[in-house]
Design a protein around this motif. Structure first.
Motif, PDB file in Angstrom:
ATOM      1  N   ALA A 242      51.642  45.037  34.560  1.00 40.03           N
ATOM      2  CA  ALA A 242      51.338  44.664  35.809  1.00 40.03           C
ATOM      3  C   ALA A 242      50.191  44.069  36.220  1.00 40.03           C
ATOM      4  CB  ALA A 242      51.366  46.280  36.424  1.00 40.03           C
ATOM      5  N   LEU A 243      49.076  44.375  35.442  1.00 44.16           N
ATOM      6  CA  LEU A 243      47.590  43.833  35.749  1.00 44.16           C
ATOM      7  C   LEU A 243      47.422  42.382  35.254  1.00 44.16           C
ATOM      8  CD1 LEU A 243      45.405  46.787  34.957  1.00 44.16           C
ATOM      9  CD2 LEU A 243      45.618  45.878  37.308  1.00 44.16           C
ATOM     10  N   PHE A 244      47.751  42.251  34.044  1.00 42.97           N
ATOM     11  CA  PHE A 244      47.671  40.774  33.493  1.00 42.97           C
ATOM     12  C   PHE A 244      48.779  40.114  33.080  1.00 42.97           C
ATOM     13  CE2 PHE A 244      44.213  44.050  31.732  1.00 42.97           C
ATOM     14  CZ  PHE A 244      43.216  43.945  32.766  1.00 42.97           C
ATOM     15  N   LEU A 245      49.894  40.514  33.087  1.00 37.12           N
ATOM     16  CA  LEU A 245      50.977  39.782  32.634  1.00 37.12           C
ATOM     17  C   LEU A 245      51.693  39.159  33.984  1.00 37.12           C
ATOM     18  CD1 LEU A 245      51.980  41.496  29.442  1.00 37.12           C
ATOM     19  CD2 LEU A 245      50.503  39.390  29.821  1.00 37.12           C
ATOM     20  N   GLY A 246      51.385  39.686  35.236  1.00 38.76           N
ATOM     21  CA  GLY A 246      51.954  39.213  36.471  1.00 38.76           C
ATOM     22  C   GLY A 246      53.159  39.804  36.737  1.00 38.76           C
ATOM     23  N   MET A 247      53.379  41.237  36.197  1.00 34.33           N
ATOM     24  CA  MET A 247      54.573  42.122  36.453  1.00 34.33           C
ATOM     25  C   MET A 247      54.272  42.890  37.538  1.00 34.33           C
ATOM     26  SD  MET A 247      56.496  40.974  33.997  1.00 34.33           S
ATOM     27  CE  MET A 247      56.555  39.971  32.562  1.00 34.33           C
ATOM     28  N   SER A 248      53.798  42.429  38.621  1.00 37.51           N
ATOM     29  CA  SER A 248      53.529  43.248  39.914  1.00 37.51           C
ATOM     30  C   SER A 248      53.186  42.170  41.001  1.00 37.51           C
ATOM     31  CB  SER A 248      52.316  44.068  39.591  1.00 37.51           C
ATOM     32  OG  SER A 248      50.966  43.636  39.576  1.00 37.51           O
ATOM     33  N   ALA A 249      53.272  43.230  42.271  1.00 36.48           N
ATOM     34  CA  ALA A 249      53.123  42.141  43.321  1.00 36.48           C
ATOM     35  C   ALA A 249      51.474  41.631  43.601  1.00 36.48           C
ATOM     36  CB  ALA A 249      53.428  43.106  44.584  1.00 36.48           C
ATOM     37  N   LEU A 250      50.781  42.305  42.654  1.00 34.92           N
ATOM     38  CA  LEU A 250      49.273  42.081  42.903  1.00 34.92           C
ATOM     39  C   LEU A 250      48.781  42.104  41.600  1.00 34.92           C
ATOM     40  CD1 LEU A 250      47.983  43.905  46.028  1.00 34.92           C
ATOM     41  CD2 LEU A 250      48.019  41.523  45.830  1.00 34.92           C
ATOM     42  N   PRO A 251      48.917  41.279  40.773  1.00 40.79           N
ATOM     43  CA  PRO A 251      48.313  41.100  39.329  1.00 40.79           C
ATOM     44  C   PRO A 251      46.856  40.851  39.592  1.00 40.79           C
ATOM     45  CG  PRO A 251      49.880  39.151  39.738  1.00 40.79           C
ATOM     46  CD  PRO A 251      49.898  40.186  40.887  1.00 40.79           C
ATOM     47  N   VAL A 252      46.301  40.695  38.319  1.00 36.40           N
ATOM     48  CA  VAL A 252      44.898  40.155  38.182  1.00 36.40           C
ATOM     49  C   VAL A 252      45.018  39.153  37.209  1.00 36.40           C
ATOM     50  CG1 VAL A 252      42.721  40.613  37.431  1.00 36.40           C
ATOM     51  CG2 VAL A 252      43.864  42.288  38.637  1.00 36.40           C
ATOM     52  N   ALA A 253      44.518  37.963  37.655  1.00 32.48           N
ATOM     53  CA  ALA A 253      44.497  36.720  36.638  1.00 32.48           C
ATOM     54  C   ALA A 253      43.092  36.858  36.099  1.00 32.48           C
ATOM     55  CB  ALA A 253      44.334  35.541  37.317  1.00 32.48           C
ATOM     56  N   PRO A 254      43.269  37.223  34.482  1.00 26.72           N
ATOM     57  CA  PRO A 254      41.894  37.172  33.790  1.00 26.72           C
ATOM     58  C   PRO A 254      41.183  35.889  33.172  1.00 26.72           C
ATOM     59  CG  PRO A 254      43.754  37.721  32.211  1.00 26.72           C
ATOM     60  CD  PRO A 254      44.312  37.367  33.741  1.00 26.72           C
ATOM     61  N   TYR A 255      41.329  34.935  34.348  1.00 26.66           N
ATOM     62  CA  TYR A 255      40.822  33.669  33.991  1.00 26.66           C
ATOM     63  C   TYR A 255      39.648  33.220  34.701  1.00 26.66           C
ATOM     64  CZ  TYR A 255      45.238  33.765  31.629  1.00 26.66           C
ATOM     65  OH  TYR A 255      46.199  33.794  30.752  1.00 26.66           O
TER      66      TYR A 255
END
Length: 210
Positions: A72-85
């Protein structure tokens, strides 16, 4: 030979960078969960609350919960992911593969660091940048062993430049987003630990250049 820092401290810093790097790059295993619960060094740290919260939980169940949170956080599997870039946090349009990515790749090459051939993510990923800092710490330790003052100073200067010019430019904000959006204490603890460690690095490593 005068050194900036003892080898033990450099090894500890490298190990911390490597530990954090791994948690941003891959899902945790059940074995990691078990080790975290058994390791007293985490009891008082940012991950201690998480370790305590899963005391009666099966390791495999805790792993599955953590895997869902990672996705959910880092692979985009949620409405509000976190882009670790870094590019996403530093470019005007918040896009991947921007100037920051090119800058870190050039920095890596200058210091003989490259991602493995099977690594398919942009090189300004949080885990890769943290791994690079671990490599620089170990390079300084190796220079101490070799009594190479020039290489020692170069590795130290590279750590300071990369911390100032890259990590501190965006990771504190990423940590805030992870802490706000994480569903498990594992990733809230990771965000807290990362933020605290980078602040310590700012205070100690950059103080040498003030």
């Amino acid at each position: 030979m005068e050194t900036f820092e003892g080898k033990e401290a450099l090894s500890a810093r490298a190990a911390t960078y490597e530990f954090l790097s791994g948690l941003y790059l891959t899902e945790v295993t059940a074995e990691f969960i078990e080790q975290l619960r058994a390791d007293d060094s985490f009891k008082e740290g940012p991950l201690g609350e998480y370790a305590a919260s899963i005391e009666g939980v099966e390791a495999e169940q805790a792993r599955q919960d953590a895997a869902a949170d990672f996705a959910a956080l880092f692979l985009g599997m949620s409405a509000l992911p976190v882009a670790p870039y870094e590019s996403v946090y530093t470019s005007e349009l918040q896009l991947l593969m921007q100037e920051a990515r090119d800058e870190v790749v050039a920095f890596y090459r200058e210091h003989g660091f490259a991602c493995t051939d099977d690594f398919s993510l942009p090189e300004d990923h949080a885990g890769v940048e943290l791994q690079f800092m671990a490599r620089l710490c170990r390079a300084e330790a190796e220079a101490i062993d070799a009594c190479d003052a020039t290489a020692c100073a170069r590795a130290r200067a590279a750590q300071q430049a990369f911390l100032r010019g890259h990590l501190l430019n965006w990771m504190p904000r990423m940590c805030e987003d992870v802490a706000a959006r994480a569903k498990t204490g594992l990733y809230r603890g990771l965000a807290d630990m990362t933020h605290q460690f980078l602040e310590l690095e700012r205070e100690e490593l950059l103080a040498e250049t003030a």
